[in-house]
Design an enzyme around this catalytic site. Structure first.
Site, mmCIF file in Angstrom:
data_model
loop_
_atom_site.group_PDB
_atom_site.id
_atom_site.type_symbol
_atom_site.label_atom_id
_atom_site.label_comp_id
_atom_site.label_asym_id
_atom_site.label_seq_id
_atom_site.Cartn_x
_atom_site.Cartn_y
_atom_site.Cartn_z
ATOM 1 N N ASN A 7 37.027 45.784 38.879
ATOM 2 C CA ASN A 7 37.154 46.208 37.483
ATOM 3 C C ASN A 7 36.673 47.654 37.414
ATOM 4 O O ASN A 7 35.482 47.915 37.474
ATOM 5 C CB ASN A 7 36.289 45.298 36.590
ATOM 6 C CG ASN A 7 36.212 45.801 35.155
ATOM 7 O OD1 ASN A 7 36.978 46.678 34.754
ATOM 8 N ND2 ASN A 7 35.292 45.239 34.385
ATOM 9 N N LYS A 9 36.778 49.619 34.967
ATOM 10 C CA LYS A 9 36.309 50.026 33.640
ATOM 11 C C LYS A 9 36.947 51.375 33.279
ATOM 12 O O LYS A 9 38.084 51.628 33.671
ATOM 13 C CB LYS A 9 34.775 50.059 33.602
ATOM 14 C CG LYS A 9 34.182 48.748 34.153
ATOM 15 C CD LYS A 9 32.726 48.564 33.902
ATOM 16 C CE LYS A 9 32.290 47.232 34.480
ATOM 17 N NZ LYS A 9 30.913 46.909 34.159
ATOM 18 N N HIS A 85 35.930 40.644 28.463
ATOM 19 C CA HIS A 85 34.818 41.186 29.260
ATOM 20 C C HIS A 85 33.631 41.445 28.329
ATOM 21 O O HIS A 85 33.807 41.770 27.152
ATOM 22 C CB HIS A 85 35.253 42.483 29.948
ATOM 23 C CG HIS A 85 34.214 42.997 30.886
ATOM 24 N ND1 HIS A 85 33.180 43.780 30.461
ATOM 25 C CD2 HIS A 85 34.029 42.798 32.216
ATOM 26 C CE1 HIS A 85 32.398 44.052 31.502
ATOM 27 N NE2 HIS A 85 32.897 43.467 32.578
ATOM 28 N N GLU A 87 31.765 43.861 27.898
ATOM 29 C CA GLU A 87 31.752 45.156 27.184
ATOM 30 C C GLU A 87 32.713 45.137 26.005
ATOM 31 O O GLU A 87 32.479 45.821 24.998
ATOM 32 C CB GLU A 87 32.063 46.286 28.179
ATOM 33 C CG GLU A 87 30.865 46.528 29.099
ATOM 34 C CD GLU A 87 31.211 46.906 30.527
ATOM 35 O OE1 GLU A 87 32.320 47.402 30.776
ATOM 36 O OE2 GLU A 87 30.352 46.693 31.413
ATOM 37 N N GLU A 154 30.297 35.879 34.017
ATOM 38 C CA GLU A 154 29.577 37.141 34.129
ATOM 39 C C GLU A 154 28.338 37.102 33.242
ATOM 40 O O GLU A 154 28.429 37.307 32.023
ATOM 41 C CB GLU A 154 30.478 38.306 33.709
ATOM 42 C CG GLU A 154 31.657 38.492 34.621
ATOM 43 C CD GLU A 154 32.096 39.948 34.703
ATOM 44 O OE1 GLU A 154 32.253 40.446 35.814
ATOM 45 O OE2 GLU A 154 32.231 40.582 33.649
ATOM 46 N N GLY A 160 26.047 45.599 35.809
ATOM 47 C CA GLY A 160 25.708 47.018 35.965
ATOM 48 C C GLY A 160 24.214 47.279 36.043
ATOM 49 O O GLY A 160 23.777 48.431 36.013
ATOM 50 N N SER A 196 26.891 42.801 39.340
ATOM 51 C CA SER A 196 26.099 43.382 40.434
ATOM 52 C C SER A 196 26.440 42.799 41.810
ATOM 53 O O SER A 196 25.558 42.615 42.643
ATOM 54 C CB SER A 196 24.602 43.232 40.133
ATOM 55 O OG SER A 196 24.286 43.908 38.921
HETATM 56 P P1 PGA Z 1 29.073 45.398 37.963
HETATM 57 O O1 PGA Z 1 30.121 45.000 36.815
HETATM 58 O O2 PGA Z 1 29.617 44.849 39.257
HETATM 59 O O3 PGA Z 1 29.030 46.888 37.947
HETATM 60 O O4 PGA Z 1 27.775 44.758 37.599
HETATM 61 C C1 PGA Z 1 30.762 43.765 36.832
HETATM 62 C C2 PGA Z 1 31.725 43.691 35.684
HETATM 63 O O5 PGA Z 1 31.424 44.226 34.614
HETATM 64 O O6 PGA Z 1 32.829 43.112 35.815
#
Ligand code: PGA
Length: 234
Positions: A7, A9, A85, A87, A154, A160, A196
């Site tokens: 992803n 983003k 997601h 976000e 998630e 993140g 992560s």
């Molecule tokens: P990350 O994000 O691996 O940077 O923690 C995962 C995601 O948001 O899909």
């Protein structure tokens, strides 16, 4: 075979994608690689890499300025689309209801939705993790699914942040999701873990029962980080 989905983003560029595609094409793997890129980078599908978007409109078409429909994503060669997601839920107020409507559009246009569920830190601390996960699955998945979908667990507090739940927490969450999907007549639906994930923890995470792959954010942007995740499992 595991699903390894990246992803990006709101990161990257078309030239960065060209480099990534070149590097991924050379990787010897039977895992399914999915790159979920910004809308402007769709359209470079190959045999080895399937492309996905990161959001889709809940509307089919019409006067919705700035929206991108599922039909447009299919027309731009996307095969997958991440929906709900954390976000999107956090910054755009997306609820399970909105997520379900978006997933309905995706399915109607032949896309495979990657539907995300997971608890916030506040919900975790209030002991609501399992309830949030179960209602997330029950309310976000359309009722009349008769084709492929993917669920991604998630934990929102871990994304993140360099944090990951314990193996037992991941196992419990994935067992609950698998059972809920079975109750809904969707046994066998792949369930990915995300938050992560990196080269050093990917194999361990994917050895947990009911973890069918990973959804990778930050570590999917550079091939030096992403390829070790892809090759960490057969
Ligand atoms: P990350 O994000 O691996 O940077 O923690 C995962 C995601 O948001 O899909």
């Amino acid at each position: 075979m595991k699903f390894i989905a990246g992803n990006w983003k709101m990161n990257g560029s078309r030239s960065l994608l060209d480099d990534m595609v070149k590097d991924l094409e050379a990787v010897d793997t039977e895992n399914k690689i999915i790159l979920c890129v910004p809308f402007t980078m769709l359209g470079k599908t190959s045999d080895k890499i399937a492309f996905g978007a990161q959001d889709v409109s809940a509307q089919a078409k019409g006067a919705f300025t700035g929206e991108i429909s599922a039909g447009m994503l299919a027309d731009a060669n996307a095969k997958y689309v991440i929906i709900g997601h954390s976000e999107r839920r956090q910054y755009h107020g997306e609820t399970n209801n909105i997520v379900r409507n978006k997933a309905t559009q995706a399915l109607a246009n032949g896309l495979i939705p990657i539907i995300c569920v997971g608890e916030t830190m506040e919900e975790k601390q209030a002991g609501k993790t399992m309830a949030v996960i179960e209602s997330g699955v029950r309310e976000s998945v359309p009722s009349d699914v008769n084709t492929d979908i993917i669920i991604a667990y998630e934990p929102r507090w871990a994304i993140g942040a360099g944090l990951t739940p314990t193996d037992v927490e991941i196992a419990d969450a994935h067992a609950l999701i698998a059972k809920t999907l079975e109750d809904m007549g969707l046994a066998g639906t792949p369930v990915l873990y995300g938050a992560s994930v990196k080269g050093s923890n990917a194999a361990d995470i994917m050895s947990i029962p009911n973890v069918d792959g990973v959804l990778v954010g930050g570590a999917s942007l550079k091939s030096d980080d992403f390829i070790p995740i892809i090759t960490s499992v057969k």
